[in-house]
Design an enzyme around this catalytic site. Structure first.
Site, PDB file in Angstrom:
ATOM      1  N   ASP A  59      12.576 -33.976  22.317  1.00  0.00           N
ATOM      2  CA  ASP A  59      12.101 -32.630  22.660  1.00  0.00           C
ATOM      3  C   ASP A  59      10.863 -32.250  21.846  1.00  0.00           C
ATOM      4  O   ASP A  59      10.321 -31.149  22.023  1.00  0.00           O
ATOM      5  CB  ASP A  59      13.220 -31.584  22.560  1.00  0.00           C
ATOM      6  N   SER A  60      10.370 -33.177  21.001  1.00  0.00           N
ATOM      7  CA  SER A  60       9.032 -32.997  20.412  1.00  0.00           C
ATOM      8  C   SER A  60       7.998 -32.948  21.537  1.00  0.00           C
ATOM      9  O   SER A  60       6.851 -32.543  21.324  1.00  0.00           O
ATOM     10  CB  SER A  60       8.706 -34.128  19.428  1.00  0.00           C
ATOM     11  N   ASP A  77      16.933 -36.206  24.182  1.00  0.00           N
ATOM     12  CA  ASP A  77      17.367 -35.013  23.446  1.00  0.00           C
ATOM     13  C   ASP A  77      17.956 -33.977  24.393  1.00  0.00           C
ATOM     14  O   ASP A  77      17.368 -33.690  25.452  1.00  0.00           O
ATOM     15  CB  ASP A  77      16.150 -34.362  22.756  1.00  0.00           C
ATOM     16  N   LYS A 121      20.953 -37.142  22.479  1.00  0.00           N
ATOM     17  CA  LYS A 121      20.904 -36.827  21.037  1.00  0.00           C
ATOM     18  C   LYS A 121      21.106 -35.337  20.847  1.00  0.00           C
ATOM     19  O   LYS A 121      20.519 -34.528  21.580  1.00  0.00           O
ATOM     20  CB  LYS A 121      19.569 -37.273  20.428  1.00  0.00           C
ATOM     21  N   GLU A 179      21.428 -32.217  17.744  1.00  0.00           N
ATOM     22  CA  GLU A 179      21.117 -31.907  16.344  1.00  0.00           C
ATOM     23  C   GLU A 179      22.266 -31.138  15.697  1.00  0.00           C
ATOM     24  O   GLU A 179      22.818 -30.226  16.316  1.00  0.00           O
ATOM     25  CB  GLU A 179      19.841 -31.047  16.269  1.00  0.00           C
ATOM     26  N   GLU A 200      16.271 -36.966   9.359  1.00  0.00           N
ATOM     27  CA  GLU A 200      14.874 -36.507   9.335  1.00  0.00           C
ATOM     28  C   GLU A 200      14.609 -35.707   8.064  1.00  0.00           C
ATOM     29  O   GLU A 200      15.363 -34.783   7.725  1.00  0.00           O
ATOM     30  CB  GLU A 200      14.588 -35.650  10.580  1.00  0.00           C
TER      31      GLU A 200
HETATM   32  O1  KIV Z   1      12.104 -34.987  19.390  1.00  0.00           O
HETATM   33  C1  KIV Z   1      11.813 -35.848  18.553  1.00  0.00           C
HETATM   34  O2  KIV Z   1      10.733 -36.448  18.568  1.00  0.00           O
HETATM   35  C2  KIV Z   1      12.798 -36.157  17.518  1.00  0.00           C
HETATM   36  C3  KIV Z   1      12.364 -37.101  16.437  1.00  0.00           C
HETATM   37  C4  KIV Z   1      11.552 -36.379  15.455  1.00  0.00           C
HETATM   38  C5  KIV Z   1      13.532 -37.774  15.829  1.00  0.00           C
HETATM   39  O3  KIV Z   1      13.876 -35.656  17.537  1.00  0.00           O
END
Ligand code: KIV
Length: 286
Positions: A49-50, A88, A117, A119, A185
């Site tokens: 989600d970056s 994510d 994924k 968090e 992280e």
């Molecule tokens: O969304 C992302 O890029 C991440 C990484 C920083 C692990 O969660």
């Protein structure tokens, strides 16, 4: 049926940890980035989600929707034949077990990724348990968790004994709940190494030192796509942003000067056909 290349499995990742083979993960957000990362041999890709920042231009990951993730993760799946692909779940799409099941169902069914994924630590352990019980592979994410950045600030986490103890407990609880790997992280390298030594499942670090079982990096940081200084934990392996700008500038210059297109970029036509097409139409006789 044509044979497809074998995709990395959860068992293969676990075997990499057992053999002490380091795992290189990188983010991918679309078909070309997935195609290139897969060809380059990354065994695991993260449709992260970056995306919110590096692709959609937001300040944080918070505005990213399930629709955004599904659209981009599906393109990643179309580009990568061999890597295990993790997607994510975005901000507040797994706040309850029911929400998490609904979000994971859509992501798994509509994209074809192999895992999701999430968090967080203790509060999401029952959610991780529920998803893994239902057959959804889950990757955890501890330390700096960007979806909570308004609470945490963007900084190294778990630097004191109490927070470090909590992080270790969270990692063990996620493993017990069935997570197949955990991203660490922005945590001190010595703590990440200690966590890695206590877990059976692989740890994947970003800003967590060399003692993790693997590393994950953001595509744009590795390729040097933006002018801004990269984060301390990143290494720029190329200056693709500058190369792209130079290429587009050369194209703009060529169009303006008439150097592009040339004959070789154009299609030819039989001059007689063109002459006939341009000749005045004959009036039909009465
Ligand atoms: O969304 C992302 O890029 C991440 C990484 C920083 C692990 O969660």
């Amino acid at each position: 049926m044509p044979t497809k290349p074998a995709r990395t499995t959860l068992a293969a990742l676990q075997a990499m940890k057992t053999r002490g083979e380091r795992i290189a993960m990188i983010t991918a957000y679309d078909y070309p980035s997935a195609l290139i990362a897969d060809r380059a041999g990354a065994p695991m890709l993260l449709a992260g989600d970056s995306l919110g920042m590096v692709v959609l231009g937001h300040e944080t990951t918070l505005p990213v929707s399930l629709f955004d993730m599904i659209r981009h993760a599906a393109a990643v799946v179309r580009g990568a034949a061999s890597a295990l692909i993790v997607c994510d779940l975005p901000f507040l799409t797994y706040a309850s077990e029911a929400d998490a099941v609904a979000s994971a169902r859509r992501v798994m069914q509509e994209t074809g990724v192999q895992a999701v994924k999430l968090e967080g630590g203790a509060p999401i352990v029952p959610i991780v348990r529920r998803l893994t019980d239902l057959g959804v592979p889950v990757m955890g994410h501890l330390g700096f968790t960007p979806q909570s950045q308004n609470q945490l600030g963007v900084r190294v986490q778990a630097k004191d004994a109490a927070a470090a103890r909590q992080l270790i407990a969270d990692a063990l609880a996620l493993e017990a709940a069935g997570a197949f790997a955990i991203v660490l992280e922005l945590v001190p390298a010595s703590l990440a190494e200690a966590v890695t030594g206590r877990l059976k499942i692989p740890t994947i670090g970003i800003g967590a030192g060399a003692g993790c079982d693997g590393q994950v990096q953001v595509w744009h940081d590795v390729l040097g796509l933006f002018d801004e200084k990269s984060p301390r934990h990143a290494r720029r392996y190329a200056e693709i942003g500058a190369a792209m700008e130079a290429a587009v500038k050369a194209y703009v210059d060529d169009v303006q000067s008439g150097a592009f297109p040339t004959k070789s970029n154009s299609a030819a036509m039989d001059p007689a056909e063109l002459a006939a097409a341009l000749a005045p139409a004959s009036t039909p006789s009465a």
